[in-house]
Write a protein that holds these residues in place. Structure first.
Motif, PDB file in Angstrom:
ATOM      1  N   VAL A  14     -15.555  50.618 -39.898  1.00 47.99           N
ATOM      2  CA  VAL A  14     -17.010  50.739 -39.856  1.00 47.99           C
ATOM      3  C   VAL A  14     -17.554  50.022 -38.629  1.00 47.99           C
ATOM      4  CG1 VAL A  14     -19.163  50.200 -41.071  1.00 47.99           C
ATOM      5  CG2 VAL A  14     -17.126  50.821 -42.375  1.00 47.99           C
ATOM      6  N   CYS A  15     -18.429  50.710 -37.913  1.00 43.95           N
ATOM      7  CA  CYS A  15     -19.181  50.078 -36.833  1.00 43.95           C
ATOM      8  C   CYS A  15     -20.544  50.766 -36.751  1.00 43.95           C
ATOM      9  CB  CYS A  15     -18.447  50.117 -35.501  1.00 43.95           C
ATOM     10  SG  CYS A  15     -18.299  51.729 -34.736  1.00 43.95           S
ATOM     11  N   TYR A  16     -21.546  50.047 -36.332  1.00 40.19           N
ATOM     12  CA  TYR A  16     -22.890  50.604 -36.282  1.00 40.19           C
ATOM     13  C   TYR A  16     -22.956  51.800 -35.346  1.00 40.19           C
ATOM     14  CZ  TYR A  16     -27.885  51.068 -35.711  1.00 40.19           C
ATOM     15  OH  TYR A  16     -29.156  51.580 -35.666  1.00 40.19           O
ATOM     16  N   GLU A  17     -22.395  51.638 -34.151  1.00 41.53           N
ATOM     17  CA  GLU A  17     -22.431  52.708 -33.157  1.00 41.53           C
ATOM     18  C   GLU A  17     -21.167  52.654 -32.308  1.00 41.53           C
ATOM     19  OE1 GLU A  17     -25.594  54.463 -29.953  1.00 41.53           O
ATOM     20  OE2 GLU A  17     -25.545  52.293 -30.228  1.00 41.53           O
ATOM     21  N   LEU A  18     -20.564  53.793 -32.128  1.00 44.55           N
ATOM     22  CA  LEU A  18     -19.405  53.894 -31.261  1.00 44.55           C
ATOM     23  C   LEU A  18     -19.901  54.194 -29.854  1.00 44.55           C
ATOM     24  CD1 LEU A  18     -16.361  53.729 -31.632  1.00 44.55           C
ATOM     25  CD2 LEU A  18     -16.332  56.198 -31.873  1.00 44.55           C
ATOM     26  N   THR A  19     -19.612  53.287 -28.920  1.00 46.87           N
ATOM     27  CA  THR A  19     -20.102  53.426 -27.551  1.00 46.87           C
ATOM     28  C   THR A  19     -18.930  53.403 -26.568  1.00 46.87           C
ATOM     29  OG1 THR A  19     -20.291  51.053 -27.155  1.00 46.87           O
ATOM     30  CG2 THR A  19     -22.210  52.153 -28.152  1.00 46.87           C
ATOM     31  N   HIS A  20     -19.240  53.690 -25.334  1.00 44.01           N
ATOM     32  CA  HIS A  20     -18.229  53.603 -24.277  1.00 44.01           C
ATOM     33  C   HIS A  20     -17.667  52.185 -24.199  1.00 44.01           C
ATOM     34  CE1 HIS A  20     -16.158  54.415 -20.561  1.00 44.01           C
ATOM     35  NE2 HIS A  20     -16.752  53.369 -20.001  1.00 44.01           N
TER      36      HIS A  20
ATOM     37  N   THR B 203      -5.591  61.788 -35.506  1.00 45.49           N
ATOM     38  CA  THR B 203      -6.962  62.274 -35.630  1.00 45.49           C
ATOM     39  C   THR B 203      -7.867  61.155 -36.127  1.00 45.49           C
ATOM     40  OG1 THR B 203      -6.170  64.487 -36.165  1.00 45.49           O
ATOM     41  CG2 THR B 203      -8.452  63.979 -36.754  1.00 45.49           C
ATOM     42  N   VAL B 204      -8.966  60.952 -35.419  1.00 48.94           N
ATOM     43  CA  VAL B 204      -9.981  59.973 -35.828  1.00 48.94           C
ATOM     44  C   VAL B 204     -11.295  60.726 -35.980  1.00 48.94           C
ATOM     45  CG1 VAL B 204     -11.202  57.857 -35.241  1.00 48.94           C
ATOM     46  CG2 VAL B 204      -8.794  58.118 -34.593  1.00 48.94           C
ATOM     47  N   ASN B 205     -11.784  60.790 -37.217  1.00 47.81           N
ATOM     48  CA  ASN B 205     -13.067  61.432 -37.490  1.00 47.81           C
ATOM     49  C   ASN B 205     -14.164  60.393 -37.496  1.00 47.81           C
ATOM     50  OD1 ASN B 205     -12.101  64.146 -37.951  1.00 47.81           O
ATOM     51  ND2 ASN B 205     -11.134  63.312 -39.774  1.00 47.81           N
ATOM     52  N   ILE B 206     -15.275  60.726 -36.856  1.00 44.66           N
ATOM     53  CA  ILE B 206     -16.441  59.849 -36.809  1.00 44.66           C
ATOM     54  C   ILE B 206     -17.498  60.479 -37.710  1.00 44.66           C
ATOM     55  CG2 ILE B 206     -18.078  58.664 -35.303  1.00 44.66           C
ATOM     56  CD1 ILE B 206     -15.040  58.329 -34.525  1.00 44.66           C
ATOM     57  N   VAL B 207     -17.957  59.737 -38.707  1.00 42.51           N
ATOM     58  CA  VAL B 207     -18.953  60.269 -39.633  1.00 42.51           C
ATOM     59  C   VAL B 207     -20.060  59.243 -39.869  1.00 42.51           C
ATOM     60  CG1 VAL B 207     -17.325  61.778 -40.831  1.00 42.51           C
ATOM     61  CG2 VAL B 207     -17.705  59.496 -41.683  1.00 42.51           C
ATOM     62  N   PRO B 208     -21.300  59.724 -40.062  1.00 44.18           N
ATOM     63  CA  PRO B 208     -22.378  58.805 -40.413  1.00 44.18           C
ATOM     64  C   PRO B 208     -22.248  58.408 -41.885  1.00 44.18           C
ATOM     65  CG  PRO B 208     -23.219  61.038 -40.272  1.00 44.18           C
ATOM     66  CD  PRO B 208     -21.773  61.083 -39.865  1.00 44.18           C
ATOM     67  N   PHE B 209     -22.705  57.223 -42.210  1.00 41.29           N
ATOM     68  CA  PHE B 209     -22.545  56.692 -43.567  1.00 41.29           C
ATOM     69  C   PHE B 209     -23.134  57.612 -44.631  1.00 41.29           C
ATOM     70  CE2 PHE B 209     -26.757  55.317 -42.517  1.00 41.29           C
ATOM     71  CZ  PHE B 209     -27.442  55.312 -43.732  1.00 41.29           C
ATOM     72  N   TYR B 210     -24.229  58.290 -44.327  1.00 45.04           N
ATOM     73  CA  TYR B 210     -24.897  59.108 -45.340  1.00 45.04           C
ATOM     74  C   TYR B 210     -24.151  60.419 -45.629  1.00 45.04           C
ATOM     75  CZ  TYR B 210     -26.788  61.297 -41.100  1.00 45.04           C
ATOM     76  OH  TYR B 210     -26.932  61.888 -39.876  1.00 45.04           O
TER      77      TYR B 210
ATOM     78  N   PHE C 254     -23.563  54.621 -38.063  1.00 42.28           N
ATOM     79  CA  PHE C 254     -24.913  54.813 -38.583  1.00 42.28           C
ATOM     80  C   PHE C 254     -25.319  56.282 -38.545  1.00 42.28           C
ATOM     81  CE2 PHE C 254     -29.567  54.867 -38.073  1.00 42.28           C
ATOM     82  CZ  PHE C 254     -29.903  54.331 -39.302  1.00 42.28           C
ATOM     83  N   ASN C 255     -25.077  56.965 -37.403  1.00 49.59           N
ATOM     84  CA  ASN C 255     -25.548  58.354 -37.321  1.00 49.59           C
ATOM     85  C   ASN C 255     -24.743  59.263 -36.392  1.00 49.59           C
ATOM     86  OD1 ASN C 255     -26.317  57.405 -34.864  1.00 49.59           O
ATOM     87  ND2 ASN C 255     -28.460  57.969 -35.039  1.00 49.59           N
ATOM     88  N   GLN C 256     -23.495  58.935 -36.101  1.00 51.05           N
ATOM     89  CA  GLN C 256     -22.701  59.753 -35.184  1.00 51.05           C
ATOM     90  C   GLN C 256     -21.737  60.664 -35.934  1.00 51.05           C
ATOM     91  OE1 GLN C 256     -21.673  56.003 -33.081  1.00 51.05           O
ATOM     92  NE2 GLN C 256     -21.599  57.363 -31.307  1.00 51.05           N
TER      93      GLN C 256
END
Length: 65
Positions: A9-15, A54-61, A42-44
């Motif tokens: 879990v992280c708030y935002e995945l950035t460069h 494979t790494v999936n990025i999903v928003p918490f909701y 949070f929303n990505q």
């Protein structure tokens, strides 16, 4: 390992934090002998192949919807 969901879990995945988040997750993927994992943000929404896994990025909701 069947039935195991690896989640980071992280708030935002950035460069700036992407390599840190992925490398930590990759260590756990290798240790548990998995082929995929999830990063909750949070929303990505996205999907990556990192070192063959494979790494999936999903928003918490979206986790349970």
């Amino acid at each position: 390992m069947k039935g195991v969901l690896l989640v980071q879990v992280c708030y935002e995945l950035t460069h700036d934090n992407r390599e840190r988040e992925f490398s930590g997750l990759n260590s756990a993927i290798d240790e548990l002998n998995l082929q995929k994992a999830t990063i909750v943000t949070f929303n990505q929404i996205d999907s990556y192949i990192y070192k063959g896994k494979t790494v999936n990025i999903v928003p918490f909701y979206k986790l349970y919807s």
